[in-house]
Design an enzyme around this catalytic site. Sequence first.
Site, PDB file in Angstrom:
ATOM      1  CG  HIS A   1      -0.315  -6.186  -7.963  1.00  0.00           C
ATOM      2  ND1 HIS A   1      -1.533  -5.562  -7.984  1.00  0.00           N
ATOM      3  CD2 HIS A   1       0.006  -6.297  -6.646  1.00  0.00           C
ATOM      4  CE1 HIS A   1      -1.921  -5.298  -6.732  1.00  0.00           C
ATOM      5  NE2 HIS A   1      -0.984  -5.736  -5.913  1.00  0.00           N
TER       6      HIS A   1
ATOM      7  CD  GLU B   1      -4.005  -3.903   0.276  1.00  0.00           C
ATOM      8  OE1 GLU B   1      -3.874  -2.686   0.072  1.00  0.00           O
ATOM      9  OE2 GLU B   1      -3.699  -4.760  -0.576  1.00  0.00           O
ATOM     10  CD  GLU B   2      -3.046  -6.884  -3.253  1.00  0.00           C
ATOM     11  OE1 GLU B   2      -3.487  -5.953  -3.949  1.00  0.00           O
ATOM     12  OE2 GLU B   2      -1.852  -6.968  -2.892  1.00  0.00           O
TER      13      GLU B   2
ATOM     14  CG  ASP C   1      -4.971 -10.074   0.593  1.00  0.00           C
ATOM     15  OD1 ASP C   1      -4.453  -9.372   1.482  1.00  0.00           O
ATOM     16  OD2 ASP C   1      -5.655  -9.597  -0.329  1.00  0.00           O
TER      17      ASP C   1
ATOM     18  CD  GLU D   1       0.548  -2.438   1.232  1.00  0.00           C
ATOM     19  OE1 GLU D   1       1.350  -2.936   0.397  1.00  0.00           O
ATOM     20  OE2 GLU D   1      -0.633  -2.800   1.347  1.00  0.00           O
TER      21      GLU D   1
ATOM     22  CG  HIS E   1      -1.985  -6.922   2.388  1.00  0.00           C
ATOM     23  ND1 HIS E   1      -1.686  -7.817   1.389  1.00  0.00           N
ATOM     24  CD2 HIS E   1      -1.453  -5.741   1.995  1.00  0.00           C
ATOM     25  CE1 HIS E   1      -1.019  -7.195   0.438  1.00  0.00           C
ATOM     26  NE2 HIS E   1      -0.852  -5.931   0.785  1.00  0.00           N
TER      27      HIS E   1
ATOM     28  CG  ASP F   1       1.554  -5.850  -2.456  1.00  0.00           C
ATOM     29  OD1 ASP F   1       1.230  -5.566  -1.293  1.00  0.00           O
ATOM     30  OD2 ASP F   1       0.817  -5.647  -3.424  1.00  0.00           O
TER      31      ASP F   1
HETATM   32 ZN   LIG Z   1      -0.046  -4.500  -0.486  1.00  0.00          ZN
END
Ligand SMILES: [Zn+2]
Length: 458
Positions: free
Chosen positions: A429, A205-206, A140, A229, A138, A171
């Site tokens: 995150h 994805e998030e 994003d 991931e 992903h 990520d």
């Molecule tokens: Zn991820």
Amino acid sequence: MPCRRANFTSRMRPLCFAPARDDLSPVPTEPSLHMPLDARLVQAVTEATEARRDAIIALHRQFVQTPSVTGNEGPMSQRVEEAFRRFALQTESWVATAEEMRNHLEHVGEQARYDGRLNVVGRRFGAGGGRSILLNAHIDTVPEGDPSLWSHPPYAADLVDGRVYGRGSCDMKGGLTTYLAALGALDACKVRLRGDVTIAATVGEEDGGLGALATVLRGYRADAALVTEPTQLALVTACEGSLVFRITITGRSAHAATRDEGVSALEKFIPIMQDLQAFGRERNATLSHPLYDVFANKVPVNIGVVRAGNWASTVPESLEAEVRVGFLPGEELERFKRVVRDRILGVAATDPWLRDHPPEITFFGGQFIAAETPVDAPICDAIRVAHRAVTGKAPKVEAATYGADMRHFIGFGGMPCVMYGAGDIRLAHGPDEYLEVEELMTAARVVALALAEWCGVA
Ligand SMILES: [Zn+2]
């Protein structure tokens, strides 16, 4: 250094005929027809990756320097498309539409916007006769949050002490870099794969996996899928499901001075809440799954939002609670919804007021189906063989307690899919997210060899 074209073909054989445990044996220093990976190929890929170290880091930093918070992936999509072209991939990009997602909103969530959010697929067709693979990353990221909490600016991609700092570094822009680094290494070694390789760089994805589901709905399929991931180079074969729902309870308002004439929606909720907690404890005690039994609470119930009442002197006439319940691979979403609904209505049936005013239960966006690929599936063996060839050890096999795009590839695409990648999900995150360059290099080598193992070498 560039490597000569070695004859890597003689020992490539379909993994599905190999006993899985034998594949865990150490890689020999001399080439052998009977060992899982040709030692010359392992050596060549190692050297080719090392020779490209600076280019790999530069590519990764470029990706990190391109902000792509969920919903605003456009500039990153462009950058990815340019990169795919440099690697001679045949590209296709498209935007998922509200129309095609209408029947899938439960699984990908409501989207604030669809326009400008390009998914980019890069394909390289193999020589034929090999197994195909779909590689997903992903593009994003979650927002950077308060920049003052970062010791390195979130989009500077600072390279310090072997780590690249920045939002999305682990990520999972590292995962995307891994694929290109792996293809670059195979190219440098003049390895032509037999099976087709498709890299899908997807949006959203998030927020539920809009791009991954759109990729499946568009018809992209392969004999297996891999998602890089950040798993710290563990092989993750299962991801947990989560059911999100809202309970609405109706009471009857009254002045506090005459509160017994009213019915407090809050008080009516309390036994339901207690039963949901008991439900979680019972499930945790009785459910068993070999990969999830290591978790103290494998199926958490979280009552995340409770809104009730509007004034201290008024009996609350309504209540809304939002709840998230985890569920395991093997538990099917629609059936599990019925279980949860019956459980709540069962409690309501014991209360005269709630019997006449049953709680409303609404399942809203963000349902994550649980998904898994058997640990002895051929794609798992390919990762194991490649990981062992590079690191000398078998990878840890784990389950994820979170949902990820792999569920779309398994659940909607019908493909075996696993996760394996560089980076630590615990760093995702938060401020000062980073990726260890060494881990990225290892992942690139492993993925290159896994591609050779899976797709075959022409
Ligand atoms: Zn991820």
